[in-house]
Design a protein around this motif. Structure first.
Motif, PDB file in Angstrom:
ATOM      1  N   TYR A 102      -4.139   7.261   4.853  1.00  0.00           N
ATOM      2  CA  TYR A 102      -4.369   6.392   3.705  1.00  0.00           C
ATOM      3  C   TYR A 102      -5.075   5.115   4.149  1.00  0.00           C
ATOM      4  O   TYR A 102      -4.618   4.443   5.079  1.00  0.00           O
ATOM      5  CB  TYR A 102      -3.041   6.046   3.025  1.00  0.00           C
TER       6      TYR A 102
ATOM      7  N   SER B 281       0.366   0.623  -3.626  1.00  0.00           N
ATOM      8  CA  SER B 281       1.012   1.136  -4.830  1.00  0.00           C
ATOM      9  C   SER B 281       2.198   1.990  -4.421  1.00  0.00           C
ATOM     10  O   SER B 281       2.343   2.370  -3.262  1.00  0.00           O
ATOM     11  CB  SER B 281       0.020   1.973  -5.633  1.00  0.00           C
TER      12      SER B 281
ATOM     13  N   GLN C 152       1.847   9.826  -1.783  1.00  0.00           N
ATOM     14  CA  GLN C 152       0.559   9.180  -1.956  1.00  0.00           C
ATOM     15  C   GLN C 152       0.740   7.675  -2.028  1.00  0.00           C
ATOM     16  O   GLN C 152       1.697   7.177  -2.618  1.00  0.00           O
ATOM     17  CB  GLN C 152      -0.101   9.664  -3.246  1.00  0.00           C
TER      18      GLN C 152
ATOM     19  N   GLN D 295      -1.821   4.060  -2.467  1.00  0.00           N
ATOM     20  CA  GLN D 295      -3.146   3.450  -2.592  1.00  0.00           C
ATOM     21  C   GLN D 295      -3.085   2.034  -2.078  1.00  0.00           C
ATOM     22  O   GLN D 295      -2.127   1.307  -2.345  1.00  0.00           O
ATOM     23  CB  GLN D 295      -3.593   3.485  -4.053  1.00  0.00           C
TER      24      GLN D 295
END
Length: 123
Positions: free
Chosen positions: A112, A25, A1, A3
């Motif tokens: 993303y 991030s 993941q 961000q």
């Protein structure tokens, strides 16, 4: 993941410059190819620029070639878009996007996305 958060948009006169930043991030930023896309009102999202994992390869849309420069600083988890000689037709919301490994230019290949930053170029 991962961000993504964009910044640096604003209002500028035609012929002016802006530098957009996109900070990610996480600890694996260097594992992601990064792109900039833009979307003007009433138009589809379009590719602007792409950069490979370590920055040694870049791709640009014909409409921005020679005016925009994409770069990245993996130590800062940040990708940049330096925009020079801006034109009114560059007005759009600009998004950064990330995908694992391989560079790409289609928005369909990105999982993303940042929230976008508005760029307005006045004539």
């Amino acid at each position: 993941q991962v961000q993504l958060v964009e910044s640096g948009g604003g209002l500028v006169q035609a012929g002016g410059s802006l530098r957009l930043s996109c900070t990610a991030s996480g600890r694996t930023f260097s594992s992601y190819a990064m792109d900039w896309f833009r979307q003007a009102p009433g138009k589809e999202r379009e590719f602007v620029a792409a950069i490979s994992l370590n920055g040694d390869s870049t791709v640009y849309a014909d409409s921005v070639k020679g005016r925009f420069t994409i770069s990245r600083d993996n130590a800062k988890n940040t990708v940049y878009l330096q925009m020079n000689s801006l034109k009114p037709e560059d007005t759009a919301v600009y998004y950064c996007a990330a995908r694992k490994q391989r560079i790409a230019t289609s928005s369909k290949e990105f999982n993303y996305w940042g929230q976008g930053t508005q760029v307005t170029v006045s004539s």
